[in-house]
Design a protein around this motif. Sequence first.
Motif, PDB file in Angstrom:
ATOM      1  N   LYS A   1       0.685  -1.056   0.050  1.00 45.14           N
ATOM      2  CA  LYS A   1       0.316  -0.435  -0.298  1.00 45.14           C
ATOM      3  C   LYS A   1       1.189   1.301   0.034  1.00 45.14           C
ATOM      4  CE  LYS A   1      -3.693  -2.880   2.206  1.00 45.14           C
ATOM      5  NZ  LYS A   1      -4.716  -2.286   1.883  1.00 45.14           N
ATOM      6  N   HIS A   2       0.676   1.927  -0.714  1.00 47.46           N
ATOM      7  CA  HIS A   2       1.481   3.635  -0.476  1.00 47.46           C
ATOM      8  C   HIS A   2       1.386   3.708   0.133  1.00 47.46           C
ATOM      9  CE1 HIS A   2       1.172   7.682  -1.811  1.00 47.46           C
ATOM     10  NE2 HIS A   2       3.218   7.224  -2.417  1.00 47.46           N
ATOM     11  N   ALA A   3       2.754   4.578   1.482  1.00 47.01           N
ATOM     12  CA  ALA A   3       2.587   5.188   2.058  1.00 47.01           C
ATOM     13  C   ALA A   3       3.534   5.961   2.524  1.00 47.01           C
ATOM     14  CB  ALA A   3       3.076   4.659   3.387  1.00 47.01           C
ATOM     15  N   GLU A   4       3.721   7.154   3.358  1.00 42.78           N
ATOM     16  CA  GLU A   4       4.947   8.150   3.082  1.00 42.78           C
ATOM     17  C   GLU A   4       5.524   9.086   4.815  1.00 42.78           C
ATOM     18  OE1 GLU A   4       1.440  11.463   2.280  1.00 42.78           O
ATOM     19  OE2 GLU A   4       2.846  11.552   0.243  1.00 42.78           O
ATOM     20  N   TYR A   5       6.233   9.270   3.706  1.00 45.98           N
ATOM     21  CA  TYR A   5       7.239   9.705   5.664  1.00 45.98           C
ATOM     22  C   TYR A   5       7.450  11.473   5.249  1.00 45.98           C
ATOM     23  CZ  TYR A   5      11.714   7.790   3.081  1.00 45.98           C
ATOM     24  OH  TYR A   5      12.176   7.841   1.727  1.00 45.98           O
ATOM     25  N   TYR A   6       8.287  11.395   6.312  1.00 49.34           N
ATOM     26  CA  TYR A   6       8.312  13.163   6.598  1.00 49.34           C
ATOM     27  C   TYR A   6       9.737  12.767   7.297  1.00 49.34           C
ATOM     28  CZ  TYR A   6       3.311  12.421   4.597  1.00 49.34           C
ATOM     29  OH  TYR A   6       2.436  12.248   4.367  1.00 49.34           O
ATOM     30  N   VAL A   7       9.675  14.737   6.685  1.00 53.18           N
ATOM     31  CA  VAL A   7      11.069  15.119   7.750  1.00 53.18           C
ATOM     32  C   VAL A   7      10.610  16.347   8.578  1.00 53.18           C
ATOM     33  CG1 VAL A   7      13.588  16.586   7.695  1.00 53.18           C
ATOM     34  CG2 VAL A   7      12.303  14.265   6.438  1.00 53.18           C
TER      35      VAL A   7
ATOM     36  N   GLU B   1       4.137   7.427   7.186  1.00 49.90           N
ATOM     37  CA  GLU B   1       3.062   6.544   7.718  1.00 49.90           C
ATOM     38  C   GLU B   1       3.203   4.743   7.797  1.00 49.90           C
ATOM     39  OE1 GLU B   1       0.063   7.180   4.371  1.00 49.90           O
ATOM     40  OE2 GLU B   1      -1.162   7.085   4.756  1.00 49.90           O
ATOM     41  N   GLY B   2       2.076   4.403   8.847  1.00 48.36           N
ATOM     42  CA  GLY B   2       2.337   2.633   8.670  1.00 48.36           C
ATOM     43  C   GLY B   2       0.785   1.900   8.385  1.00 48.36           C
ATOM     44  N   PHE B   3       1.150   0.521   7.979  1.00 44.09           N
ATOM     45  CA  PHE B   3      -0.080   0.357   7.739  1.00 44.09           C
ATOM     46  C   PHE B   3       0.267  -1.525   8.377  1.00 44.09           C
ATOM     47  CE2 PHE B   3      -0.496   2.420   3.866  1.00 44.09           C
ATOM     48  CZ  PHE B   3      -2.390   2.930   4.077  1.00 44.09           C
ATOM     49  N   GLY B   4      -0.695  -1.801   9.300  1.00 45.87           N
ATOM     50  CA  GLY B   4       0.301  -3.272   9.857  1.00 45.87           C
ATOM     51  C   GLY B   4      -1.318  -4.148   9.648  1.00 45.87           C
ATOM     52  N   LYS B   5      -1.346  -5.478   9.244  1.00 45.64           N
ATOM     53  CA  LYS B   5      -1.873  -6.381   9.465  1.00 45.64           C
ATOM     54  C   LYS B   5      -2.892  -6.927  10.599  1.00 45.64           C
ATOM     55  CE  LYS B   5      -3.476  -9.982   6.343  1.00 45.64           C
ATOM     56  NZ  LYS B   5      -3.654 -11.233   5.759  1.00 45.64           N
ATOM     57  N   GLY B   6      -4.179  -5.854  10.539  1.00 44.01           N
ATOM     58  CA  GLY B   6      -4.813  -6.823  12.272  1.00 44.01           C
ATOM     59  C   GLY B   6      -5.552  -7.659  12.131  1.00 44.01           C
ATOM     60  N   TYR B   7      -6.604  -7.537  13.048  1.00 44.73           N
ATOM     61  CA  TYR B   7      -7.231  -9.061  12.795  1.00 44.73           C
ATOM     62  C   TYR B   7      -8.576  -9.608  11.250  1.00 44.73           C
ATOM     63  CZ  TYR B   7     -11.032 -12.279  15.027  1.00 44.73           C
ATOM     64  OH  TYR B   7     -11.601 -13.412  15.303  1.00 44.73           O
ATOM     65  N   SER B   8      -9.008  -8.048  11.090  1.00 45.24           N
ATOM     66  CA  SER B   8      -9.843  -8.071  10.160  1.00 45.24           C
ATOM     67  C   SER B   8     -10.309  -7.056   9.357  1.00 45.24           C
ATOM     68  CB  SER B   8     -11.573  -8.006  11.107  1.00 45.24           C
ATOM     69  OG  SER B   8     -11.745  -6.469  12.028  1.00 45.24           O
ATOM     70  N   SER B   9      -8.485  -6.456   9.586  1.00 46.13           N
ATOM     71  CA  SER B   9      -8.060  -4.919   8.663  1.00 46.13           C
ATOM     72  C   SER B   9      -6.804  -4.706   8.242  1.00 46.13           C
ATOM     73  CB  SER B   9      -9.215  -3.345   8.786  1.00 46.13           C
ATOM     74  OG  SER B   9      -8.965  -3.485   9.761  1.00 46.13           O
ATOM     75  N   TYR B  10      -6.720  -3.569   7.686  1.00 44.87           N
ATOM     76  CA  TYR B  10      -5.546  -3.102   7.575  1.00 44.87           C
ATOM     77  C   TYR B  10      -5.620  -1.763   8.612  1.00 44.87           C
ATOM     78  CZ  TYR B  10      -2.907  -6.175   3.850  1.00 44.87           C
ATOM     79  OH  TYR B  10      -2.841  -7.619   3.212  1.00 44.87           O
TER      80      TYR B  10
END
Lengths: 302, 210
Positions: A152-158, A195-204
């Motif tokens: 998934k597209h995510a960004e990071y920043y300074v 920004e991050g994504f984690g695979k949870g129980y029923s969703s990201y």
Amino acid sequence: MSLEDVHCKTEFSKGDAGAKMTAKDMLKITVNLVVIYIIGGLILALVYATTSPIMFKKGEEEKQAALKTMMPEADTISAIYQITDDSIKSVRNEGVPDDVITQLKNLSKEWFIGKDKFLGFLQEKIGTEKSNQYESIFLKSFKISDWYPHKKHAEYYVAQKCAEVKVKKTTDEKTGEVKEEKECIGPQDIGYIAEGFGKGYSSYINLLVSVDKDFTVKKISILHHAETPGLGDEIEKDYFLKRFENKSVDNLVVVKGETKDKVEAISGATISSRAVTEDAVRNGVKMLKEKLSGGVKDGSHS
Amino acid sequence: MAHIHKSNWELIKNGIFAENTIFRMAISLCPSIAVTNSLKNGFFMGVSVIFVQVMVNLTVSLIRNFVNPKIRIPIFMMVIAGYVSIIDMTMAAWARPVYKQIGLYIQLIVAFASIFARAEVFAVKNKVVSSVCDGVGMGIGFLLAMIIISFFRELFGKGALWGFPIVSGNPLLIMVLPAGGFFAVGLLMGFFNWVDMKLAERKAATETTE
């Protein structure tokens, strides 16, 4: 009476209607089902087509609003830009003419923190007119602070703090409007946000994590998730998010029961707790550490 | 069906008392245990269910003459899932603050037995207005049950109501855990049965004295 007889009898009484069903009936039923499903599908498609751009826009606005709260002491939170060979190719595909491309190729490959700085550099090198004309393409293509957790597209920043903020006031002669332009003098990196994504129980689970220059976690903000209400949705609550404060990568481990230096799981929601801690946050911090370790070197950007 | 002869008001009352989803029919017990550990959760779940139940009953009743009885099950599934998706997307676009509160609950409704049961038992056999009334009654009955269960669970389990602390001291943690859900539902169901029995006894007593 044998077992087989009993079987036949029950079969007969149950399958009365089925036995009479002709090919025509079957066709009728199939058409009936297909027509209703197509209508339902069309309605859903229509609703999705109208709502999804708004959903996306609102989500983006919320992300920007959340971003500002991630590091209250920072003066600017910016993406990173760099001109690379790959991005020059994608600029060409967007229809930027060849003479501009040749100019871009000759430019330095240094990093720029913040779009104003990057645009200033471009204006200086290739001219204001051209850089304004293709501004949106340039900003999209030359942004390097993107990463793809779970594809998934995510960004990071300074996040930077200025030694001094100069406010330039300019008055528009025609309308009399006073415009304020802030100029940051002597910016210092004080931390990074991913920004991050984690695979949870029923969703990201979609979240933001901010770290200081030593890559210890400062703050976490959950942007979106669809975990079970009453159990998994506790991840949004402050008491859980506080457990991450001042943790380094090695300590971003979920533990059941009380712990001082690790992260305590929410009872009844271990999977969601793990997804936040060991998937989204830890991978986000690891990524930041990998890419920005040692800081974005002073001098590598103007 | 006996329901057909009932007035709309009787249909609504029927859903709230005589055929209460949780305390009488004992269906959709999963949400009554999973999302009742705080009053807020229970309330929002109930409100979401009223809405989906009414819309599903309305639609199923409208299309009942076009649906072949042999394929009614997959059609009901689509109607329920469709409404849930539509409500979810519409709220995400235009009612962001509400979506933040109840978005999670809406999605869970796809799998609720109570919604499906009313489509199958009532809406598919009855006229539109009766079906909507039945949906309203069933929904309100569900909401009230959720409120009652979550009221006691949050009060005893956290010493709070709607997130605000009410009682200080050591709460019974088990009440907010899943096990507490079973206790609460079981005890309340027993209580309502007892009330029913007492009412029936009193009725019988007055009848005999007359």
